[in-house]
Motif scaffolding. Structure first.
Motif, PDB file in Angstrom:
ATOM      1  N   LEU A 225      -6.771  -5.961   5.197  1.00  0.00           N
ATOM      2  CA  LEU A 225      -5.866  -4.812   5.170  1.00  0.00           C
ATOM      3  C   LEU A 225      -5.732  -4.209   6.557  1.00  0.00           C
ATOM      4  O   LEU A 225      -6.663  -4.267   7.357  1.00  0.00           O
ATOM      5  CB  LEU A 225      -6.385  -3.746   4.195  1.00  0.00           C
ATOM      6  N   ARG A 226      -4.578  -3.607   6.828  1.00  0.00           N
ATOM      7  CA  ARG A 226      -4.335  -2.970   8.120  1.00  0.00           C
ATOM      8  C   ARG A 226      -3.871  -1.524   7.893  1.00  0.00           C
ATOM      9  O   ARG A 226      -3.072  -1.261   6.991  1.00  0.00           O
ATOM     10  CB  ARG A 226      -3.271  -3.729   8.901  1.00  0.00           C
ATOM     11  N   LYS A 227      -4.378  -0.617   8.705  1.00  0.00           N
ATOM     12  CA  LYS A 227      -3.999   0.787   8.573  1.00  0.00           C
ATOM     13  C   LYS A 227      -2.649   0.996   9.248  1.00  0.00           C
ATOM     14  O   LYS A 227      -2.499   0.787  10.447  1.00  0.00           O
ATOM     15  CB  LYS A 227      -5.048   1.694   9.208  1.00  0.00           C
ATOM     16  N   VAL A 228      -1.647   1.444   8.456  1.00  0.00           N
ATOM     17  CA  VAL A 228      -0.287   1.594   8.969  1.00  0.00           C
ATOM     18  C   VAL A 228       0.175   3.052   9.027  1.00  0.00           C
ATOM     19  O   VAL A 228       1.210   3.353   9.619  1.00  0.00           O
ATOM     20  CB  VAL A 228       0.702   0.780   8.105  1.00  0.00           C
ATOM     21  N   SER A 229      -0.564   3.966   8.384  1.00  0.00           N
ATOM     22  CA  SER A 229      -0.226   5.387   8.430  1.00  0.00           C
ATOM     23  C   SER A 229      -1.515   6.194   8.314  1.00  0.00           C
ATOM     24  O   SER A 229      -2.587   5.640   8.069  1.00  0.00           O
ATOM     25  CB  SER A 229       0.758   5.760   7.310  1.00  0.00           C
ATOM     26  N   ASP A 230      -1.398   7.501   8.485  1.00  0.00           N
ATOM     27  CA  ASP A 230      -2.602   8.346   8.501  1.00  0.00           C
ATOM     28  C   ASP A 230      -2.398   9.574   7.612  1.00  0.00           C
ATOM     29  O   ASP A 230      -2.612  10.705   8.022  1.00  0.00           O
ATOM     30  CB  ASP A 230      -2.922   8.781   9.933  1.00  0.00           C
ATOM     31  N   THR A 231      -1.967   9.323   6.350  1.00  0.00           N
ATOM     32  CA  THR A 231      -1.714  10.426   5.424  1.00  0.00           C
ATOM     33  C   THR A 231      -2.984  10.914   4.739  1.00  0.00           C
ATOM     34  O   THR A 231      -2.995  11.991   4.156  1.00  0.00           O
ATOM     35  CB  THR A 231      -0.716  10.000   4.338  1.00  0.00           C
TER      36      THR A 231
ATOM     37  N   PRO B 158      -4.268   4.140  -0.566  1.00  0.00           N
ATOM     38  CA  PRO B 158      -3.300   3.135  -1.036  1.00  0.00           C
ATOM     39  C   PRO B 158      -2.016   3.109  -0.220  1.00  0.00           C
ATOM     40  O   PRO B 158      -1.328   2.091  -0.158  1.00  0.00           O
ATOM     41  CB  PRO B 158      -3.028   3.572  -2.486  1.00  0.00           C
ATOM     42  N   ARG B 159      -1.681   4.232   0.425  1.00  0.00           N
ATOM     43  CA  ARG B 159      -0.470   4.284   1.248  1.00  0.00           C
ATOM     44  C   ARG B 159      -0.777   3.912   2.698  1.00  0.00           C
ATOM     45  O   ARG B 159       0.058   3.305   3.389  1.00  0.00           O
ATOM     46  CB  ARG B 159       0.132   5.684   1.180  1.00  0.00           C
ATOM     47  N   ASP B 160      -1.978   4.276   3.156  1.00  0.00           N
ATOM     48  CA  ASP B 160      -2.329   4.059   4.567  1.00  0.00           C
ATOM     49  C   ASP B 160      -2.682   2.610   4.872  1.00  0.00           C
ATOM     50  O   ASP B 160      -2.472   2.141   5.990  1.00  0.00           O
ATOM     51  CB  ASP B 160      -3.499   4.962   4.959  1.00  0.00           C
TER      52      ASP B 160
END
Length: 218
Positions: free
Chosen positions: A124-130, A134-136
């Motif tokens: 898995l790769r972190k694409v956001s910082d919310t 499950p979204r990040d």
């Protein structure tokens, strides 16, 4: 010691049917000699419910419109809360100021965007910082596929051709429908168990060999 469950007699069941709709369950405990839980359970099995008249009466314990029940505990008009004025900006009694999280504080588990991790065998790769995992975090193989081919169509599944989740390469990815995936997984019902286990072990061995070969090439 384990409590012995008391059996219901036919007479008790008939009494329950007659009394349950219009009597408080607490009163039935004394009358029938069964626990409150046992009475609720038996009533559910028998399909018994409290009558509309009982539900609307004060005996039900519900607070009705116009009821004065609990009036002495209610807030009166103009009541001033005991903590009024204490929750002001900067209010830090005792050591509260020392122990509070400072603005912008991050958890010790925080990692920057672009970080990667393994979860259930998938990279898995972190694409956001919310702050919502499950979204990040998104599967890397899905990111690679969507960058090359666009969003995955609804009803389709992205699979690894060789079954190796660590072999993340666009050429090793394919889209299949859910029905096709179900047919592929039907091996365990179409073949003898011994053959299925052999096929599974052969797949495991092949994946390990491919992984070792890639490591040697790197």
């Amino acid at each position: 010691m384990k409590e012995v469950r008391k059996r219901w007699t036919n007479a008790e069941i008939e009494s329950l049917k007659r009394l349950y709709p219009d009597h408080r369950t607490e009163d039935l405990v004394e009358i029938l000699g069964h626990s409150k839980t046992a009475i609720f359970g038996k009533a559910k099995i028998l399909g018994l419910r409290k009558s509309a008249a009982f539900v609307e009466s004060e005996k039900s314990g519900r607070i009705m419109n116009g009821s004065r029940k609990g009036e002495s505990y209610r807030f009166k008009p103009g009541n001033i809360p005991a903590n009024k004025g204490l929750r002001r900006p900067g209010y830090k009694p005792g050591r509260m100021g020392e122990t509070q999280f400072k603005k912008g504080h991050r958890s010790h588990t925080w990692v920057p965007l672009g970080s990667e991790k393994l979860q259930d065998g998938y990279l898995l790769r972190k694409v956001s910082d919310t702050g919502y995992p499950p979204r990040d975090w998104r599967p890397v193989h899905r990111i690679i596929w969507e960058e090359a081919n666009g969003p995955i169509p609804q009803g389709s599944i992205l699979c690894f051709k060789d079954g190796d989740k660590t072999h993340i390469d666009l050429a090793n990815l394919e889209l299949v429908t859910r029905s096709e995936l179900a047919r592929r997984n039907r091996m365990w019902t179409n073949y003898p168990r011994e053959l299925c286990e052999t096929i599974h072990l052969a797949g495991v061995l092949k994946r390990k060999i491919r992984r070792r070969n890639r490591e040697e090439q790197d």
